[in-house]
Design a protein around this motif. Structure first.
Motif, PDB file in Angstrom:
ATOM      1  N   GLY A  31       0.739  -1.153   0.103  1.00  0.00           N
ATOM      2  CA  GLY A  31       0.148   0.068   0.060  1.00  0.00           C
ATOM      3  C   GLY A  31       0.809   1.222   0.063  1.00  0.00           C
ATOM      4  N   GLU A  32       2.128   1.223   0.137  1.00  0.00           N
ATOM      5  CA  GLU A  32       2.865   2.498  -0.005  1.00  0.00           C
ATOM      6  C   GLU A  32       2.700   3.168  -1.119  1.00  0.00           C
ATOM      7  OE1 GLU A  32       7.477   3.867   1.057  1.00  0.00           O
ATOM      8  OE2 GLU A  32       6.460   2.351   2.152  1.00  0.00           O
ATOM      9  N   ASP A  33       2.571   4.470  -1.169  1.00  0.00           N
ATOM     10  CA  ASP A  33       2.537   5.128  -2.569  1.00  0.00           C
ATOM     11  C   ASP A  33       3.787   5.668  -3.083  1.00  0.00           C
ATOM     12  OD1 ASP A  33       0.912   6.491  -4.317  1.00  0.00           O
ATOM     13  OD2 ASP A  33       0.539   8.327  -3.344  1.00  0.00           O
ATOM     14  N   LYS A  44      -0.687  -1.065  -9.982  1.00  0.00           N
ATOM     15  CA  LYS A  44      -2.085  -1.042  -9.565  1.00  0.00           C
ATOM     16  C   LYS A  44      -3.030  -0.771 -10.744  1.00  0.00           C
ATOM     17  CE  LYS A  44      -1.187   0.487  -4.735  1.00  0.00           C
ATOM     18  NZ  LYS A  44      -1.276   1.464  -3.780  1.00  0.00           N
TER      19      LYS A  44
END
Length: 233
Positions: free
Chosen positions: A211-213, A221
């Motif tokens: 989930g790290e951006d 994604k």
């Protein structure tokens, strides 16, 4: 996370490079036989050198293959920072020496990457759409192509509805100004690979999947194009 992300892990870099090179060659060969030509966009840096060496020795009809770059530092090929120079040395050799190579750096606009975008974009698009193969890498900051964290045109580059094939990019971590294919242009391919090596790169990949951006997340994604991730220690 894109359900189309397929992860392939190898015991060592030699096995990875050999397998990936032969996979790419197979796709290029099939494209030439089906459509009379093939196109390949590759990334620079140290990671793909071994793979390039194996790929260059594959016996396909390289005279019908066009090769370009995913991104480039805005430097002449005389610079040791040039991705074009790296590709010419390691890939446009042996069997592949007859392939057509399209660099992204434009000497006519050596002092202004933005002034070159229209012409370079036309040349890239003249290769045809989609690409047959695109090979991405990833930096320790989670960038891929020249999608750098904090990049001045990052939002534009990652816009899936964007119409530009190439954009300029400046960022603290980029060094020189860059030119890069946009995310839509990267994804417009029949086969998309992410080639990474080392436990540090695997850790970054796992963080993004968790989930790290980081910019690479935009590739992983999206659900437009399947991504094959090739990794070894």
């Amino acid at each position: 996370m894109n359900a189309k992300v397929n992860r392939h892990e190898f015991a060592d870099r030699l096995t990875l490079g050999d397998t990936l090179a032969k996979d790419i060659a197979g796709k290029l060969d099939a494209a030439v036989k089906a459509r009379g030509k093939a196109s390949l966009a590759v990334s620079g840096g140290g990671t793909p050198k071994l793979m390039f060496a194996v790929l260059a020795e594959q016996e396909i009809d390289w005279s019908k293959v066009s090769i370009t770059l995913v991104d480039e530092r805005w430097v002449d090929e005389s610079s040791d920072r040039s991705n074009a120079a790296l590709v010419k040395h390691h890939l446009i050799a042996h069997e592949a020496h007859v392939a057509t190579f399209l660099p992204l750096f434009d000497k006519a606009h050596a002092d202004d990457v933005d002034a070159a975008l229209a012409d370079v974009g036309k040349r890239v698009d003249a290769l045809g759409k989609p690409f047959d193969v695109v090979v991405l890498g990833m930096g320790p900051d989670g960038h891929t192509a020249s999608f750098f964290p904090g990049g001045d045109h990052l939002a534009q580059a990652l816009d899936l509805d964007g119409k530009q094939s190439v954009l300029s990019m400046r960022a603290d971590g980029a060094g020189e100004p860059r030119i890069t294919l946009s995310l839509p242009r990267v994804l417009d391919t029949r086969a998309l690979y992410l080639h990474i090596e080392g436990n540090d790169k695997k850790a970054i990949l796992d963080k993004v999947i968790g989930g790290e951006d980081l910019p690479i997340a935009a590739v992983l994604k999206q659900d437009r194009t399947a991504v094959d991730v090739y990794w070894s220690p």
